[in-house]
Design a protein around this motif. Structure first.
Motif, PDB file in Angstrom:
ATOM      1  N   HIS A   8       0.841  -1.206   0.000  1.00  0.00           N
ATOM      2  CA  HIS A   8       0.000   0.000   0.000  1.00  0.00           C
ATOM      3  C   HIS A   8       0.872   1.251   0.000  1.00  0.00           C
ATOM      4  O   HIS A   8       0.591   2.230  -0.714  1.00  0.00           O
ATOM      5  CB  HIS A   8      -0.923  -0.010   1.217  1.00  0.00           C
ATOM      6  CG  HIS A   8      -1.966   1.061   1.170  1.00  0.00           C
ATOM      7  ND1 HIS A   8      -2.188   1.925   2.220  1.00  0.00           N
ATOM      8  CD2 HIS A   8      -2.843   1.428   0.193  1.00  0.00           C
ATOM      9  CE1 HIS A   8      -3.164   2.769   1.896  1.00  0.00           C
ATOM     10  NE2 HIS A   8      -3.568   2.490   0.677  1.00  0.00           N
ATOM     11  N   PHE A   9       1.955   1.223   0.773  1.00  0.00           N
ATOM     12  CA  PHE A   9       2.904   2.343   0.792  1.00  0.00           C
ATOM     13  C   PHE A   9       3.461   2.599  -0.603  1.00  0.00           C
ATOM     14  O   PHE A   9       3.508   3.748  -1.056  1.00  0.00           O
ATOM     15  CB  PHE A   9       4.039   2.024   1.773  1.00  0.00           C
ATOM     16  CG  PHE A   9       5.176   3.014   1.749  1.00  0.00           C
ATOM     17  CD1 PHE A   9       5.156   4.147   2.539  1.00  0.00           C
ATOM     18  CD2 PHE A   9       6.288   2.802   0.931  1.00  0.00           C
ATOM     19  CE1 PHE A   9       6.207   5.056   2.527  1.00  0.00           C
ATOM     20  CE2 PHE A   9       7.338   3.696   0.903  1.00  0.00           C
ATOM     21  CZ  PHE A   9       7.297   4.834   1.705  1.00  0.00           C
ATOM     22  N   ARG A  10       3.886   1.532  -1.301  1.00  0.00           N
ATOM     23  CA  ARG A  10       4.462   1.701  -2.632  1.00  0.00           C
ATOM     24  C   ARG A  10       3.427   2.255  -3.610  1.00  0.00           C
ATOM     25  O   ARG A  10       3.748   3.096  -4.463  1.00  0.00           O
ATOM     26  CB  ARG A  10       5.007   0.355  -3.129  1.00  0.00           C
ATOM     27  CG  ARG A  10       6.255  -0.111  -2.397  1.00  0.00           C
ATOM     28  CD  ARG A  10       6.882  -1.311  -3.072  1.00  0.00           C
ATOM     29  NE  ARG A  10       6.079  -2.513  -2.900  1.00  0.00           N
ATOM     30  CZ  ARG A  10       6.229  -3.380  -1.905  1.00  0.00           C
ATOM     31  NH1 ARG A  10       7.137  -3.167  -0.969  1.00  0.00           N
ATOM     32  NH2 ARG A  10       5.465  -4.465  -1.834  1.00  0.00           N
ATOM     33  N   ARG A  13       2.818   5.930  -2.868  1.00  0.00           N
ATOM     34  CA  ARG A  13       3.992   6.696  -3.298  1.00  0.00           C
ATOM     35  C   ARG A  13       4.003   6.878  -4.810  1.00  0.00           C
ATOM     36  O   ARG A  13       4.298   7.969  -5.318  1.00  0.00           O
ATOM     37  CB  ARG A  13       5.254   5.966  -2.834  1.00  0.00           C
ATOM     38  CG  ARG A  13       6.554   6.697  -3.109  1.00  0.00           C
ATOM     39  CD  ARG A  13       7.718   5.868  -2.601  1.00  0.00           C
ATOM     40  NE  ARG A  13       8.988   6.522  -2.839  1.00  0.00           N
ATOM     41  CZ  ARG A  13      10.171   5.979  -2.569  1.00  0.00           C
ATOM     42  NH1 ARG A  13      10.227   4.777  -2.029  1.00  0.00           N
ATOM     43  NH2 ARG A  13      11.285   6.629  -2.821  1.00  0.00           N
ATOM     44  N   THR A  14       3.675   5.821  -5.546  1.00  0.00           N
ATOM     45  CA  THR A  14       3.646   5.908  -7.005  1.00  0.00           C
ATOM     46  C   THR A  14       2.591   6.897  -7.479  1.00  0.00           C
ATOM     47  O   THR A  14       2.861   7.781  -8.307  1.00  0.00           O
ATOM     48  CB  THR A  14       3.359   4.519  -7.613  1.00  0.00           C
ATOM     49  OG1 THR A  14       4.454   3.651  -7.324  1.00  0.00           O
ATOM     50  CG2 THR A  14       3.176   4.608  -9.121  1.00  0.00           C
ATOM     51  N   LEU A 202       3.743   9.428   5.006  1.00  0.00           N
ATOM     52  CA  LEU A 202       3.455   9.565   3.578  1.00  0.00           C
ATOM     53  C   LEU A 202       1.949   9.565   3.323  1.00  0.00           C
ATOM     54  O   LEU A 202       1.445  10.389   2.548  1.00  0.00           O
ATOM     55  CB  LEU A 202       4.109   8.434   2.782  1.00  0.00           C
ATOM     56  CG  LEU A 202       3.789   8.446   1.280  1.00  0.00           C
ATOM     57  CD1 LEU A 202       4.354   9.689   0.610  1.00  0.00           C
ATOM     58  CD2 LEU A 202       4.309   7.186   0.590  1.00  0.00           C
ATOM     59  N   CYS A 203       1.235   8.663   3.955  1.00  0.00           N
ATOM     60  CA  CYS A 203      -0.209   8.601   3.727  1.00  0.00           C
ATOM     61  C   CYS A 203      -0.896   9.893   4.151  1.00  0.00           C
ATOM     62  O   CYS A 203      -1.777  10.401   3.442  1.00  0.00           O
ATOM     63  CB  CYS A 203      -0.810   7.414   4.480  1.00  0.00           C
ATOM     64  SG  CYS A 203      -0.409   5.809   3.751  1.00  0.00           S
ATOM     65  N   ALA A 249      -1.852   2.170  -9.692  1.00  0.00           N
ATOM     66  CA  ALA A 249      -1.269   3.355  -9.064  1.00  0.00           C
ATOM     67  C   ALA A 249      -0.724   4.322 -10.118  1.00  0.00           C
ATOM     68  O   ALA A 249      -0.687   5.531  -9.899  1.00  0.00           O
ATOM     69  CB  ALA A 249      -0.155   2.947  -8.105  1.00  0.00           C
ATOM     70  N   TRP A 250      -0.273   3.794 -11.246  1.00  0.00           N
ATOM     71  CA  TRP A 250       0.212   4.610 -12.356  1.00  0.00           C
ATOM     72  C   TRP A 250      -0.702   4.400 -13.554  1.00  0.00           C
ATOM     73  O   TRP A 250      -1.036   3.261 -13.897  1.00  0.00           O
ATOM     74  CB  TRP A 250       1.645   4.217 -12.741  1.00  0.00           C
ATOM     75  CG  TRP A 250       2.117   4.917 -13.988  1.00  0.00           C
ATOM     76  CD1 TRP A 250       1.913   4.528 -15.287  1.00  0.00           C
ATOM     77  CD2 TRP A 250       2.832   6.152 -14.058  1.00  0.00           C
ATOM     78  NE1 TRP A 250       2.459   5.438 -16.155  1.00  0.00           N
ATOM     79  CE2 TRP A 250       3.036   6.449 -15.440  1.00  0.00           C
ATOM     80  CE3 TRP A 250       3.330   7.030 -13.097  1.00  0.00           C
ATOM     81  CZ2 TRP A 250       3.714   7.586 -15.867  1.00  0.00           C
ATOM     82  CZ3 TRP A 250       4.007   8.168 -13.525  1.00  0.00           C
ATOM     83  CH2 TRP A 250       4.198   8.435 -14.891  1.00  0.00           C
TER      84      TRP A 250
END
Length: 366
Positions: A8-10, A13-14, A202-203, A249-250
């Motif tokens: 989820h973090f990755r 971040r993306t 980050l979140c 995410a992207w």
């Protein structure tokens, strides 16, 4: 941290990285045009993404094309980070020799042969189109990993040939660098351990930045203040991913694009790399190549159409500017060469994207 939260973090971040990159203005959150809440949220998110990227680079073992230049090395053969490359190119443009007018015996003022590179406006606009949109999009923070096949061969060669055309008129012409062999990282990238504190920070910052983005209607109204409408869609995706959505995410700016087969700059439809290579070759074959200033030309000849012979206005580059553009083109050629693999881009590439967006504005027009 368990794997679910790490993934989820990755993803956050993306998506957050793509949101910041999608804003096509240059650091608008550092100016006075944006609403203060939006500026503060984006500045905080930028600082956090940059901090995480620095940690990634510090943890690298050797060379990685997702974080280093492919076409150049340092004096001792050490890899050059993308952030360092952007700063080096910027400093060379700022501190390099400027154009020096030279009086002629007939009373007019010109430029010494070898002291500048003269371009047609058509050639300049074509080369700007090459390095700005496409290279910027290729190194966009968050962009997934890609490996190129033979489809990119002609386009990569066009970039190298155009770079050589820029070097040719210079008094001390640098050698054409050899095309580097396709390579991957010296060591496989290891997923860095993510702390709970990093995850929570980050979140929180990504949510604040995404929620501060105005609605579509508000963004249209704020267009002149630098709020880009396409950012709205990415910001809403960031919020949904934070809430647990499993959507990508992207997302490519152009629908239907496969990055190993198509151009990735924002276009109306997917353009195959092979087709773009042939198209760009035809364009540059039809253009007058860069040349040295002519001893018979005055400065006015570079500013206006020559009378009575009508021709395109010329643009004049300093040697520093010409060499920097040539190196940018060399790097892009190396990155899309057949067989080349590049891992997922991270936020350490963001300064390079900003440099590319400002590069055209540094042209010396007399």
């Amino acid at each position: 941290m368990n794997e679910r939260r790490a993934d989820h973090f990755r993803r956050v971040r993306t998506a957050a990285s793509q949101m910041m990159w999608t804003e096509d203005d240059i650091y608008p959150w550092l100016g006075e045009e944006w609403p203060s809440r939006l500026s503060a949220a984006w500045a905080a998110l930028e600082a956090e993404l940059a901090r995480l990227a620095r940690q990634d680079v510090q943890a690298l073992e050797g060379f990685d094309p997702a974080h280093h230049l492919l076409s150049r090395r340092g004096p001792q053969g050490q890899p050059i980070t993308l952030t360092r490359a952007a700063d080096d190119w910027h400093q060379r443009l700022v501190n390099g020799p400027k154009l020096t007018p030279q009086p002629r015996p007939m009373g007019y003022v010109g430029l010494a042969p070898g002291s500048a590179v003269v371009l047609t406006t058509g050639w300049h606009s074509s080369v700007s189109y090459l390095f700005e949109g496409e290279f910027d999009a290729r190194v966009a923070p968050g962009r997934p990993a890609v490996t190129f096949g033979p489809q990119s061969r002609e386009l990569a060669q066009v970039y190298r040939d155009v770079a050589d055309q820029l070097r040719a008129p210079l008094r001390d012409r640098p050698k054409t660098p050899a095309m580097p062999q396709p390579t991957g990282p010296d060591a496989p990238a290891q997923a860095r351990e993510v702390s709970e504190a990093d995850y929570e920070r980050l979140c929180a910052l990504a949510r604040a930045a995404a929620e501060a983005v105005p609605s579509r209607d508000e963004a249209v109204g704020l267009w002149e203040r630098g709020v880009s409408v396409p950012v709205v869609d990415v910001a809403r995706r960031v919020s949904r991913i934070l809430d647990g959505s499993q959507e990508p995410a992207w997302v490519e700016p152009t629908e239907g694009v496969e990055p190993s087969l198509h151009c990735v700059r924002d276009l109306a439809f997917a353009v195959p790399l092979e087709e773009d290579g042939r198209f760009q070759r035809e364009i540059f074959d039809s253009e007058e190549v860069p040349r040295r200033p002519d001893e018979k030309e005055s400065l006015e000849d570079y500013q206006y159409s020559s009378w009575p012979i009508k021709r395109d206005r010329r643009i004049v580059l300093t040697p520093s500017y010409a060499l920097v553009i040539a190196e940018v083109l060399d790097e892009h050629a190396a990155r899309i060469a057949p067989g080349q693999s590049v891992g997922q881009m991270q936020f350490d590439a963001f300064p390079l994207c900003m440099f590319l967006r400002r590069l055209e504005s540094r042209v010396d027009v007399l």
